[in-house]
Design a protein around this motif. Structure first.
Motif, PDB file in Angstrom:
ATOM      1  N   SER A   1       0.792  -1.231   0.000  1.00 15.84           N
ATOM      2  CA  SER A   1       0.000   0.000   0.000  1.00 15.84           C
ATOM      3  C   SER A   1       0.821   1.276   0.000  1.00 15.84           C
ATOM      4  O   SER A   1       0.340   2.313  -0.457  1.00 15.84           O
ATOM      5  CB  SER A   1      -0.929   0.018   1.225  1.00 15.84           C
ATOM      6  OG  SER A   1      -0.189   0.187   2.420  1.00 15.84           O
ATOM      7  N   ASN A   2       2.072   1.280   0.521  1.00 14.81           N
ATOM      8  CA  ASN A   2       2.815   2.539   0.603  1.00 14.81           C
ATOM      9  C   ASN A   2       4.315   2.285   0.706  1.00 14.81           C
ATOM     10  O   ASN A   2       4.764   1.223   1.141  1.00 14.81           O
ATOM     11  CB  ASN A   2       2.328   3.380   1.791  1.00 14.81           C
ATOM     12  CG  ASN A   2       2.585   2.709   3.126  1.00 14.81           C
ATOM     13  OD1 ASN A   2       3.675   2.810   3.685  1.00 14.81           O
ATOM     14  ND2 ASN A   2       1.582   1.989   3.641  1.00 14.81           N
ATOM     15  N   GLN A   3       5.076   3.332   0.367  1.00 20.53           N
ATOM     16  CA  GLN A   3       6.528   3.223   0.316  1.00 20.53           C
ATOM     17  C   GLN A   3       7.141   3.125   1.711  1.00 20.53           C
ATOM     18  O   GLN A   3       8.137   2.441   1.920  1.00 20.53           O
ATOM     19  CB  GLN A   3       7.115   4.431  -0.426  1.00 20.53           C
ATOM     20  CG  GLN A   3       8.630   4.430  -0.538  1.00 20.53           C
ATOM     21  CD  GLN A   3       9.172   3.163  -1.200  1.00 20.53           C
ATOM     22  OE1 GLN A   3       8.611   2.686  -2.186  1.00 20.53           O
ATOM     23  NE2 GLN A   3      10.265   2.626  -0.675  1.00 20.53           N
ATOM     24  N   THR A   4       6.541   3.821   2.700  1.00 22.53           N
ATOM     25  CA  THR A   4       7.083   3.783   4.058  1.00 22.53           C
ATOM     26  C   THR A   4       7.122   2.364   4.599  1.00 22.53           C
ATOM     27  O   THR A   4       8.117   1.930   5.187  1.00 22.53           O
ATOM     28  CB  THR A   4       6.259   4.674   5.004  1.00 22.53           C
ATOM     29  OG1 THR A   4       6.316   6.034   4.540  1.00 22.53           O
ATOM     30  CG2 THR A   4       6.782   4.616   6.423  1.00 22.53           C
ATOM     31  N   ASP A   5       6.033   1.621   4.374  1.00 23.12           N
ATOM     32  CA  ASP A   5       5.997   0.246   4.862  1.00 23.12           C
ATOM     33  C   ASP A   5       6.970  -0.651   4.101  1.00 23.12           C
ATOM     34  O   ASP A   5       7.624  -1.519   4.690  1.00 23.12           O
ATOM     35  CB  ASP A   5       4.573  -0.309   4.768  1.00 23.12           C
ATOM     36  CG  ASP A   5       3.656   0.287   5.834  1.00 23.12           C
ATOM     37  OD1 ASP A   5       4.158   1.051   6.683  1.00 23.12           O
ATOM     38  OD2 ASP A   5       2.450  -0.003   5.812  1.00 23.12           O
TER      39      ASP A   5
END
Length: 538
Positions: A50-54
């Motif tokens: 879902s996202n780059q941070t994860d």
């Protein structure tokens, strides 16, 4: 027999869905390390699809030794129009490279029809195929049955069939989710027992939300009915009203059931309060003072009768020993205080006083009189400590005010005014006259007084003002009321290792701030072993 309850922490995913919480990759790594030190079994790192941070977190955390804790990646069953092998969400889970995967799937027929918009049979295929695919790539796969309890109430046979398909496909645990947080303990009890009966060979988990203020009770109820896998977050952080609070669940299970359940490694439970505070700090949130078990006020006693009893036997007003969870007993000072409150505080400061000591009576009278004027020593313990040592004849006057003045100015071309403060103080026979500017009058005054003291007491360089509260007091303290009312100022200060709070009261907010600032600086110097004071001014 002691039953092991697997603790699955989802602070790094569910917790970050709370308002006001935004964590960087570095923040998530720090929290993961602290959770591992606490001894949780699983740390859910986020949703790599879902996202780059994860995604960055999973790449980063692979380089850290988390001991016995296992990192889990989160995702969903594959999209209806794809296969498990071609679904990018499942592929992202595999690429995360961690030992555990957790996926959620629909267990409520309403969601299957209205959200997924597929036949009920197709949803069962999504669950089976997704779990079976992930079992080939992970050591363990957990299946979160989303909206299971609502689904059970609407169509019990279908909700149970979803669990059965996940279990038969190889899920290490099927997790019953109260996703909307609307269930009560009696419903949890009935439905978990039904799931236990329908799938006697499956490991059951529980995942609850707190929308009806029942998440902790619901989780404990589920464990008593057979769940051995518990999901939750530190401090109950989560979307809407939050998730089940592990800081309450863990001690409730370990301390309230006669040793039947073990959640953390032996000796780890006293680390819970520190872990709670650490996570709050990284999330940039003030800890909830009245949080059970780990809150600053969880074992705080104010009424004189309570304090007198607690000093004789803590069990009279404490349901557990605070040290069991790493917390501590506190006694507060207020107009409700009795001699027992003073004696308790004296003991903390290293004095064993008799309840009939004149100093005790005088100090109690002073506390009550000052509290009647608006001072609040239950919140400003540093100011009380200074008052106590003055009563004991052990105070030191580090400096004396001669004059201060604060003005606001607005220069041409500036959008906002700036403040300037001048102070004249006397230190050991020497007069120091300084000026400083600041963002607002209190900041300017703080800068000026510390500038004046710097060459005498370098220790003031280490401290900073971290919080400032102003409260308009009731009109009873001043007949005119309104804008002429008295105000109470609470100032929280910090240095490299400690935090303390001081109080000032006046009808003038700047004078009240000055009083609190002087107490704050005096407390810093009084507690700092390296401080050297000139001869006391008479």
């Amino acid at each position: 027999m002691t039953k092991k309850i697997a603790i699955y922490d989802t602070t790094l995913r569910d917790g970050t869905q709370a308002e006001e919480i935004n964590l960087s990759t570095a923040d998530k790594v720090r929290i993961a390390q602290r959770l591992a030190e606490l001894g949780v079994d699983y740390i859910e790192g986020g949703w790599p699809g879902s996202n780059q941070t994860d995604r960055a977190f999973f790449g980063e955390i692979a380089g850290y030794d988390l001991g016995r804790a296992r990192v889990a990646a989160f995702g969903s069953t594959h999209a209806p129009g794809k296969t498990a092998e071609t679904d990018p969400n499942l592929r992202a889970l595999v690429e995360a490279g961690c030992p555990v995967a957790t996926i959620f799937g629909k267990a409520w027929d309403l969601h299957v029809r209205e959200a997924l918009r597929v036949p009920l049979a197709r949803n069962l295929e999504l669950v089976s195929d997704s779990v079976a695919f992930l079992r080939r790539h992970f050591q363990e796969v957990f299946f979160d049955a989303e909206h299971f309890f609502d689904g059970f109430k609407a169509n019990a046979d279908y909700a149970l069939e979803v669990l059965r398909r996940a279990h038969e496909a190889g899920a290490a645990a099927v997790v019953l989710c109260d996703t909307n947080g609307g269930c009560l303990p009696s419903e949890i009890r009935r439905i978990v027992r039904a799931a236990r009966k329908a799938l006697p060979g499956a490991t059951l988990g529980i995942h609850t939300h707190n929308d009806s203020e029942s998440a902790v009770a619901n989780t404990v109820e589920a464990v008593e009915c057979g769940a051995t896998h518990v999901q939750g977050t530190i401090n109950g952080y989560g979307e809407r009203c939050g998730n089940a609070n592990l800081c309450s669940i863990i001690p409730n299970l370990e301390l309230k059931h006669g040793g039947r359940y073990r959640c953390l490694p032996a000796g780890a439970l006293p680390g819970l309060t520190e872990a709670s505070s650490f996570v709050a700090e990284v999330c940039n949130l003030r800890p909830f003072m009245r949080q059970p078990f780990v809150g600053h006020s969880a074992f705080a006693h104010k009424g004189g009768i309570h304090v007198s009893a607690v000093l004789r036997n803590p069990e009279t007003y404490e349901h557990i020993r605070p040290e069991a969870v790493g917390n501590r007993q506190r006694v507060l000072l207020s107009d409700l205080a009795g001699r027992s409150n003073i004696l308790f505080m004296a003991r903390r400061f290293g004095f064993e006083l008799d309840k009939n000591d004149s100093a005790v009576m005088e100090l109690l009278a002073e506390v009550k009189e000052r509290e009647s004027r608006g001072y609040e020593y239950s919140s400003a313990e540093a100011s009380f400590e200074l008052m106590f040592f003055r009563a004991m004849g052990l105070s030191k006057q580090y400096f004396r005010l001669l004059h201060f003045n604060v003005v606001d100015m607005l220069r041409e071309g500036q959008d906002e005014p700036y403040s300037e403060a001048t102070v004249r103080i006397k230190v050991g026979g020497q007069v120091e006259h300084t000026a400083a500017t600041g963002h607002g009058q209190v900041n300017a005054l703080d800068n000026a007084i510390r500038k004046a003291l710097d060459r005498f007491y370098p220790a003031v360089r280490d401290m900073r003002l971290s919080d400032f509260k102003v409260r308009v007091l009731s009109g009873a303290l001043r007949d005119t009321g309104g804008t002429a009312s008295y105000v109470r100022v609470l100032i929280e200060s910090q240095d490299k290792t400690h935090t303390w709070t001081t109080v000032g009261v006046s009808y003038d907010v700047i004078h009240a701030s000055w009083e609190a600032l002087v107490d704050s600086i005096t407390y810093k110097l009084f507690k700092d072993d390296s401080a050297r004071w000139p001869a006391r001014e008479e």
